[in-house]
Design a protein around this motif. Structure first.
Motif, mmCIF file in Angstrom:
data_model
loop_
_atom_site.group_PDB
_atom_site.id
_atom_site.type_symbol
_atom_site.label_atom_id
_atom_site.label_comp_id
_atom_site.label_asym_id
_atom_site.label_seq_id
_atom_site.Cartn_x
_atom_site.Cartn_y
_atom_site.Cartn_z
ATOM 1 N N SER A 1 0.802 -1.224 0.000
ATOM 2 C CA SER A 1 0.000 0.000 0.000
ATOM 3 C C SER A 1 0.835 1.274 0.000
ATOM 4 O O SER A 1 0.421 2.289 -0.561
ATOM 5 C CB SER A 1 -0.926 -0.004 1.217
ATOM 6 O OG SER A 1 -1.709 1.159 1.261
ATOM 7 N N GLY A 2 2.001 1.235 0.653
ATOM 8 C CA GLY A 2 2.800 2.459 0.732
ATOM 9 C C GLY A 2 4.187 2.205 1.280
ATOM 10 O O GLY A 2 4.475 1.148 1.854
ATOM 11 N N LEU A 3 5.054 3.204 1.095
ATOM 12 C CA LEU A 3 6.445 3.118 1.536
ATOM 13 C C LEU A 3 6.844 4.428 2.191
ATOM 14 O O LEU A 3 6.667 5.500 1.618
ATOM 15 C CB LEU A 3 7.360 2.844 0.336
ATOM 16 C CG LEU A 3 8.872 2.959 0.558
ATOM 17 C CD1 LEU A 3 9.381 1.871 1.501
ATOM 18 C CD2 LEU A 3 9.613 2.890 -0.778
ATOM 19 N N ALA A 4 7.386 4.340 3.407
ATOM 20 C CA ALA A 4 7.963 5.492 4.091
ATOM 21 C C ALA A 4 9.440 5.201 4.283
ATOM 22 O O ALA A 4 9.803 4.179 4.863
ATOM 23 C CB ALA A 4 7.278 5.730 5.434
ATOM 24 N N MET A 5 10.308 6.081 3.790
ATOM 25 C CA MET A 5 11.742 5.795 3.809
ATOM 26 C C MET A 5 12.551 7.023 4.194
ATOM 27 O O MET A 5 12.281 8.130 3.738
ATOM 28 C CB MET A 5 12.195 5.272 2.450
ATOM 29 C CG MET A 5 11.756 6.117 1.265
ATOM 30 S SD MET A 5 12.122 5.365 -0.347
ATOM 31 C CE MET A 5 13.819 5.934 -0.569
ATOM 32 N N ASP A 6 13.527 6.805 5.047
ATOM 33 C CA ASP A 6 14.457 7.865 5.430
ATOM 34 C C ASP A 6 15.819 7.631 4.784
ATOM 35 O O ASP A 6 16.716 8.461 4.908
ATOM 36 C CB ASP A 6 14.610 7.902 6.959
ATOM 37 C CG ASP A 6 15.512 9.031 7.428
ATOM 38 O OD1 ASP A 6 15.197 10.193 7.106
ATOM 39 O OD2 ASP A 6 16.528 8.759 8.099
ATOM 40 N N VAL A 7 15.958 6.503 4.111
ATOM 41 C CA VAL A 7 17.211 6.119 3.469
ATOM 42 C C VAL A 7 16.911 5.637 2.056
ATOM 43 O O VAL A 7 15.805 5.180 1.768
ATOM 44 C CB VAL A 7 17.928 5.004 4.266
ATOM 45 C CG1 VAL A 7 18.495 5.543 5.565
ATOM 46 C CG2 VAL A 7 16.975 3.836 4.557
ATOM 47 N N TYR A 8 17.916 5.737 1.193
ATOM 48 C CA TYR A 8 17.722 5.393 -0.209
ATOM 49 C C TYR A 8 18.956 4.663 -0.715
ATOM 50 O O TYR A 8 20.089 5.030 -0.384
ATOM 51 C CB TYR A 8 17.472 6.676 -1.016
ATOM 52 C CG TYR A 8 17.454 6.509 -2.511
ATOM 53 C CD1 TYR A 8 16.603 5.592 -3.130
ATOM 54 C CD2 TYR A 8 18.281 7.278 -3.324
ATOM 55 C CE1 TYR A 8 16.590 5.448 -4.511
ATOM 56 C CE2 TYR A 8 18.268 7.156 -4.702
ATOM 57 C CZ TYR A 8 17.418 6.227 -5.290
ATOM 58 O OH TYR A 8 17.406 6.076 -6.659
ATOM 59 N N GLU A 9 18.722 3.628 -1.494
ATOM 60 C CA GLU A 9 19.804 2.754 -1.938
ATOM 61 C C GLU A 9 20.944 3.510 -2.612
ATOM 62 O O GLU A 9 22.116 3.158 -2.441
ATOM 63 C CB GLU A 9 19.239 1.693 -2.886
ATOM 64 C CG GLU A 9 20.257 0.648 -3.312
ATOM 65 C CD GLU A 9 19.640 -0.467 -4.138
ATOM 66 O OE1 GLU A 9 20.393 -1.381 -4.535
ATOM 67 O OE2 GLU A 9 18.417 -0.442 -4.395
ATOM 68 N N PHE A 10 20.625 4.569 -3.352
ATOM 69 C CA PHE A 10 21.649 5.303 -4.101
ATOM 70 C C PHE A 10 21.768 6.744 -3.604
ATOM 71 O O PHE A 10 21.909 7.677 -4.385
ATOM 72 C CB PHE A 10 21.318 5.262 -5.597
ATOM 73 C CG PHE A 10 21.075 3.864 -6.107
ATOM 74 C CD1 PHE A 10 22.126 2.970 -6.259
ATOM 75 C CD2 PHE A 10 19.782 3.429 -6.393
ATOM 76 C CE1 PHE A 10 21.908 1.675 -6.704
ATOM 77 C CE2 PHE A 10 19.550 2.133 -6.849
ATOM 78 C CZ PHE A 10 20.621 1.252 -7.006
ATOM 79 N N PRO B 1 2.259 9.114 -4.900
ATOM 80 C CA PRO B 1 1.534 9.703 -3.771
ATOM 81 C C PRO B 1 1.556 8.852 -2.515
ATOM 82 O O PRO B 1 1.309 9.366 -1.417
ATOM 83 C CB PRO B 1 0.099 9.843 -4.319
ATOM 84 C CG PRO B 1 -0.008 8.793 -5.372
ATOM 85 C CD PRO B 1 1.354 8.711 -6.003
ATOM 86 N N ASN B 2 1.847 7.552 -2.663
ATOM 87 C CA ASN B 2 1.880 6.661 -1.502
ATOM 88 C C ASN B 2 3.309 6.364 -1.047
ATOM 89 O O ASN B 2 3.582 5.356 -0.408
ATOM 90 C CB ASN B 2 1.150 5.356 -1.806
ATOM 91 C CG ASN B 2 1.671 4.659 -3.046
ATOM 92 O OD1 ASN B 2 2.378 5.253 -3.867
ATOM 93 N ND2 ASN B 2 1.323 3.387 -3.196
ATOM 94 N N VAL B 3 4.234 7.273 -1.382
ATOM 95 C CA VAL B 3 5.621 7.172 -0.921
ATOM 96 C C VAL B 3 5.991 8.459 -0.197
ATOM 97 O O VAL B 3 5.767 9.555 -0.699
ATOM 98 C CB VAL B 3 6.591 6.943 -2.108
ATOM 99 C CG1 VAL B 3 8.044 7.010 -1.634
ATOM 100 C CG2 VAL B 3 6.315 5.599 -2.775
ATOM 101 N N LEU B 4 6.554 8.309 1.004
ATOM 102 C CA LEU B 4 7.010 9.450 1.786
ATOM 103 C C LEU B 4 8.515 9.298 2.001
ATOM 104 O O LEU B 4 8.969 8.266 2.481
ATOM 105 C CB LEU B 4 6.280 9.517 3.127
ATOM 106 C CG LEU B 4 6.445 10.792 3.958
ATOM 107 C CD1 LEU B 4 5.272 10.947 4.914
ATOM 108 C CD2 LEU B 4 7.746 10.809 4.753
ATOM 109 N N ILE B 5 9.274 10.322 1.615
ATOM 110 C CA ILE B 5 10.732 10.257 1.711
ATOM 111 C C ILE B 5 11.253 11.395 2.577
ATOM 112 O O ILE B 5 10.871 12.554 2.401
ATOM 113 C CB ILE B 5 11.392 10.372 0.315
ATOM 114 C CG1 ILE B 5 10.837 9.320 -0.643
ATOM 115 C CG2 ILE B 5 12.914 10.247 0.418
ATOM 116 C CD1 ILE B 5 11.269 9.517 -2.097
ATOM 117 N N THR B 6 12.124 11.052 3.530
ATOM 118 C CA THR B 6 12.902 12.070 4.247
ATOM 119 C C THR B 6 14.375 11.781 3.969
ATOM 120 O O THR B 6 14.756 10.653 3.648
ATOM 121 C CB THR B 6 12.615 12.060 5.759
ATOM 122 O OG1 THR B 6 12.823 10.747 6.292
ATOM 123 C CG2 THR B 6 11.183 12.486 6.031
ATOM 124 N N GLY B 7 15.208 12.810 4.104
ATOM 125 C CA GLY B 7 16.589 12.714 3.637
ATOM 126 C C GLY B 7 17.610 12.277 4.662
ATOM 127 O O GLY B 7 18.560 12.994 4.956
#
Length: 338
Positions: free
Chosen positions: A253-262, A288-294
């Motif tokens: 349904s969705g993804l919340a991520m504070d880290v990213y593979e690249f 719209p169903n992805v939340l990203i922090t850096g």
């Protein structure tokens, strides 16, 4: 000791200076450690690195040639340092063993709630005085099944938080924590079982050969269509291409991520005037169903204090000819006999 601090962020300078209290000669630079910037370490006995720095084999060899004896990391993770090469080149390495596990776990809960309750969209609407409630429906966390992948210090705090929300708890870890099982009625299960059963999955494992792409298309295919996936661990624990496909196919349904593979050449920078040429990140950011922090989960006053103190403590010990308690030593992987 003369120390070159790579990838210095303005927000950490006051904490580093306070912890150092004039003991070491710190030179703070914004540039990350790369094969090209390694030469800046000429004349320094030690360097301090952040997660975005590259201490690969070739860089380690250059540091040795330039006279560097010590590497102190301002992070728990050390997958950006070739420990085998460091050992071979007689460079001692130490890290921050832990820092405010509450900071990371609380951030994981924060982005989970923001994703689930559509808070970013809701706030954007209200900023323009649009109080329409359509497409803002979330779900109760109470009575949902939450799967915790990795129950170390951070995973343990996340367990406590999700128990407070009234979640049923499942966990996957190669070293189960019996105390958590008893205190929070948590059940340890195989990864496949967790993925099939959980409505929420939160990842809290280090990045190593066993956890690299732990969450791939095969594992994602097991998850519920209503599953919310949260990653505040390391980006490469998730196969980015596979998770984009799973989101597109509505396998989750969705993804919340504070880290990213690249993230190495992107995060911790202002890229607003030159959007990164990264198709995967662009796709994720458009969903719209992805939340990203850096990579800001660690960013609390308490954590920054602990990071600075541990960093300076490592330098203090080396200066006195002692081994830091936080020293990292290369170990050959275990060979399991049939």
């Amino acid at each position: 000791m003369k120390v070159l601090v790579y990838s210095t962020k303005s927000f950490e300078i006051p904490y580093l200076k306070a912890a150092n209290d004039g003991k070491h000669n710190l030179t703070l630079i914004e540039e990350p450690l790369t094969s090209e910037t390694a030469m800046k370490a000429i004349g320094f006995r030690a360097v301090s690195l952040f997660t975005s720095d590259n201490a690969s084999n070739i860089v380690i060899e250059k540091l040795k040639d330039f006279g560097v004896k010590y590497i102190t990391l301002r992070s728990v993770g050390h997958d950006n340092v070739n420990l085998f090469s460091a050992k071979k080149n007689n460079i001692q390495v130490a890290h921050v063993p832990s820092y405010s596990p509450h900071a990371v776990a609380e951030h994981a809960a924060t982005i989970l709630l923001a994703l689930n309750r559509k808070l970013i969209l809701a706030n954007h609407r209200v900023k323009t005085f649009n109080f329409d409630l359509n497409h803002l429906i979330g779900t109760d966390l109470n009575d949902k099944t939450c799967g915790i992948i990795g129950t170390g210090k951070i995973g343990s705090v996340m367990t406590k938080i999700m128990h407070g929300f009234g979640c049923k708890l499942l966990a996957y870890d190669t070293q189960p924590n019996k105390r958590l099982s008893v205190q929070y009625n948590m059940t340890y299960v195989p990864l496949e079982t967790l993925c099939k059963s959980a409505d929420i999955i939160s990842i809290h494992v280090p990045l190593n050969t066993e956890t690299h792409h732990l969450i791939d298309k095969n594992v994602l295919a097991l998850m519920k269509p209503n599953c919310l996936l949260v990653n505040t661990a390391r980006g490469a624990v998730i196969n980015t291409k596979d998770v984009i496909e799973a989101l597109t196919k509505k396998q989750i349904s969705g993804l919340a991520m504070d880290v990213y593979e690249f993230e190495r050449d992107i995060f911790f920078k202002d890229c607003s005037k030159a959007i990164p040429d990264d198709d995967l990140l662009l796709k994720l950011n458009a969903m719209p169903n992805v939340l990203i922090t850096g990579h800001q989960a660690f960013l609390t006053e308490e954590a920054l204090n602990e990071i600075a103190k541990a960093t300076i403590d490592n330098l203090d010990n080396w200066e006195k000819g002692k081994k830091p308690k936080n020293e990292l030593i290369f170990k050959l992987p275990e060979v399991h006999k049939a």
